[in-house]
Design a protein around this motif. Structure first.
Motif: not given
Ligand SMILES: Cc1cc2nc3c(=O)[nH]c(=O)nc-3n(C[C@H](O)[C@H](O)[C@H](O)COP(=O)(O)O)c2cc1C
Length: 183
Positions: A23, A26, A49, A51, A84
């Motif tokens: 995370d 990102v 985002v 996943r 991701v």
């Protein structure tokens, strides 16, 4: 990495290694994206985002469903393999009629930020001019409100493959001086 090295090394690789993308990583990429230029400095961006395997699968299905026969070189199913996926959206009220441009520029920053960290990201459009059903379907999948426009979908991960050679045009072919066509 030197900036030029990042630019020269950036490639769209559609096979990802199983290595996780944290995370924090990102967030660092998005922090670069939200420093992009935007019309009237409106900074109209929103980033989603993803996943979830289910959501990735639904995005891939939508992309493939609306892909015209002449552009089926890269089926979207590869995005299921990305750890991701970042969807860049634009808040229309802050975009000053330049939502696409601002969204695309932010995505460019995202791609280069990924490359500078050894990641690969692949640019995919989240809308289709003249076919609002594409963005609408993506809105439904991601719960995006009507006043927000999805612009791009970028699967991100560590490359699981090596990019093939890329031929790049030389500046001599595309640069003119003072007027178009003048070498
Ligand atoms: C506007 C735009 C749309 C693209 N759409 C797709 C797409 O739907 N699927 C895909 O796999 N790649 C897509 N790409 C990535 C290009 O295929 C890729 O950038 C190009 O082949 C050059 O390769 P490189 O990124 O490795 O330099 C898109 C890129 C751009 C700029």
């Amino acid at each position: 990495m030197e900036f030029d090295e990042v630019v020269r090394g950036r490639r769209s690789i559609r096979t990802f290694s199983t290595a996780e993308v944290s995370d924090e990583l990102v967030e660092a990429l998005i922090d670069c994206a939200l420093r992009a230029p935007s019309s009237m400095n409106g900074q109209p961006w929103r980033f989603i985002v993803v996943r979830s395997a289910e959501t990735k699968g639904r995005l891939a299905e939508t992309k493939d469903k609306y892909c015209p026969p002449g552009k089926r070189e890269y089926p979207a199913g590869f995005l299921r393999g990305a750890p991701v996926v970042v969807i860049t959206c634009i808040e229309r009220a802050k975009a000053f009629d330049r939502g696409i441009e601002s969204g695309v520029l932010a995505t460019g920053h995202l791609l280069l930020a990924a490359a500078s960290r050894g990641l690969t990201g692949v640019y995919m459009s989240a809308y289709k001019t003249g076919a609002p059903e594409v963005a609408d379907e993506i809105r439904t999948i991601l719960g995006v409100p009507a006043e927000i426009d999805p612009i791009t979908i970028v699967p991100i991960g560590y490359p699981g493959d090596v990019a093939g050679p890329k031929t790049v045009m030389s500046a001599a072919e595309v640069v003119f001086h003072e007027a178009f066509g003048r070498k």
